[in-house]
Design a protein around this motif. Sequence first.
Motif, PDB file in Angstrom:
ATOM      1  N   THR A 173       0.910  -1.070  -0.038  1.00  0.00           N
ATOM      2  CA  THR A 173       0.101   0.036   0.058  1.00  0.00           C
ATOM      3  C   THR A 173       0.895   1.320  -0.071  1.00  0.00           C
ATOM      4  OG1 THR A 173      -1.652  -1.208   1.444  1.00  0.00           O
ATOM      5  CG2 THR A 173      -1.754   1.032   1.185  1.00  0.00           C
ATOM      6  N   THR A 174       1.994   1.147   0.705  1.00  0.00           N
ATOM      7  CA  THR A 174       2.841   2.496   0.672  1.00  0.00           C
ATOM      8  C   THR A 174       3.347   2.614  -0.505  1.00  0.00           C
ATOM      9  OG1 THR A 174       3.334   2.123   3.258  1.00  0.00           O
ATOM     10  CG2 THR A 174       4.836   3.404   1.853  1.00  0.00           C
ATOM     11  N   LEU A 196       0.346   7.045   6.734  1.00  0.00           N
ATOM     12  CA  LEU A 196      -0.175   5.444   6.329  1.00  0.00           C
ATOM     13  C   LEU A 196       0.099   4.571   7.736  1.00  0.00           C
ATOM     14  CD1 LEU A 196       0.221   3.345   3.663  1.00  0.00           C
ATOM     15  CD2 LEU A 196       0.704   2.254   5.688  1.00  0.00           C
ATOM     16  N   PRO A 201      -4.703  -0.789   5.956  1.00  0.00           N
ATOM     17  CA  PRO A 201      -4.497  -1.463   4.738  1.00  0.00           C
ATOM     18  C   PRO A 201      -5.342  -3.045   5.164  1.00  0.00           C
ATOM     19  CG  PRO A 201      -2.458  -0.261   4.681  1.00  0.00           C
ATOM     20  CD  PRO A 201      -3.104  -0.029   6.136  1.00  0.00           C
ATOM     21  N   THR A 204      -8.925  -2.787   5.367  1.00  0.00           N
ATOM     22  CA  THR A 204      -9.529  -2.801   4.221  1.00  0.00           C
ATOM     23  C   THR A 204      -9.626  -4.131   3.609  1.00  0.00           C
ATOM     24  OG1 THR A 204      -9.003  -0.551   3.807  1.00  0.00           O
ATOM     25  CG2 THR A 204      -9.510  -1.679   1.817  1.00  0.00           C
TER      26      THR A 204
END
Length: 395
Positions: A173-174, A196, A201, A204
Amino acid sequence: MDGPLAGIRVLDAATLFAGPLAATLLADFGAEVIKIEHPGGDPVRSHGAQRDGVGLWWKMIGRGKRSVTLYLGAPQGQELFRRMVADADVVIENFRPGTLERWGLGYSALREINPRLVLARVTAFGQVGPYARRPGFGTLAEAMSGFAAMTGEPEGPPTLPPFGLADGIAAVTTAFAIMTALRARDRDGHGQQIDLAIVEPILTLLGPHIVAYDQLGQLPPRTGNRSSNNAPRNIYRTADDGWVAVSTSAQSVAERVMRLVGRPDFIAEPWFTTGAGRAGHAAELDEAVGSWISARKTAEVLSAFEEAEAAVAPVYTAADIVEDPQFRALESIITLLDPELGPIRMQNILFRLSETPGEIRWTGPPLGAHTAEVLSRYGVDERALTDLRAAGVVR
C-alpha cells in the motif's frame, strides 16, 4: 536495464518491515534507494534466520539498495540528511510521530529544502489520534483490524499469522501511495506528505465485515479453514500424508467437485444452489470430500481434480515451492550471487511488465557498504568521513 522508476531517488530511513519493504518494491523497478541505517544497523539484519552471522531476511528486504550509515539523532547526521533530501524524490520513515520534528526534520522543514519531496510516514496508528505515539508493530494491527478475531478454529482462541501479514500489506500500500503522490507531483509540481497507518490496509482487505456489522449487526465467526461464504472449502489430508486445499467459490466448480467425489446427490438439494447455503452444510460436504481424498495419494487427487476442472492446490513448504514447475515458469524464485553468502535464492519481483520489466540488481549489502560512495556526493571527503566515524555518526 534502468527500469521504469529510473531517476527516482528514495531515502529509506525506516526500519524492519513495512517501510523498508515498500522501498524494496521501488528498487525492484529501478528507483535508486539509499538505505539510511543507524550505525548499529537496521534491526532486520539480526531478525530471524541467519547463516554465518549474516541475516537472511535482510538479504531480501535490502536488495537493490545502497546502505549508508547515518545517526540522525546527531546534529551532523541531521545536516547531512538535509543535504540528501535536497535532491531526493521520496523519503520513507517510520519513527514515532514527533521524532522527525524534534530533530528539525519534519515535513514542513523538509518541504522548504525540497518542495517536490514526497514524505511517506509509516506507523502503527498514524500521525494523529490518541494512539499515534504508541509503539506498535504489525501484530497489533492484525489484532485491532479484526483479523485475529475471525481467524482460528471455532472453539479456539483468536489467531495471529506466523509472519508479517499486516506489514506486508502496508508495504504494498505504501508503494502504491508513493506512486500516487509522484503522479500528483507530475501534475501539480509539488510533493506531499503520506500518512499511512499499518492498521488500515489490513482493515480494508478483510472485506465487508464493517459493513455487515453496520447494516446487520453481524460479527464474522471463526471457521478454521472453512468459509462462511461457500463450501466445500477446506484443507484435506491425503492417503500419503500430504495436504491439499479445495475451494468452490463458483457454483459450477462446487458441482464438479461433488460429481468427482461420487456425491452428485448433493447438487439436487435446494441449499446447494448458493455459497451460503453450502456453507451451512459444510460438515456434510467436508465428510464427502475428505473421505474421498483421504483414500487417495496426493498425486492422484491433484490429477483427478485437474481433469475435472475443479480447483485444488497442494499445501506447500519452501522445499516444494523451489521445485514446482509453475513457479519455475513464472521465474517466481531467482538465484542471485551474494558477496557474503554466494548463490542465494529468493522471491523475484512481484509482477511482470512487458515493456519495462523490473530487476533485482543485488542482494542486501553489508552494513554501510555505500556510505563513502553516497556521502561523497554531498561534500563528504575522506577526511570528513573519518571525523564522522570518530563521532559515531557513521560506520
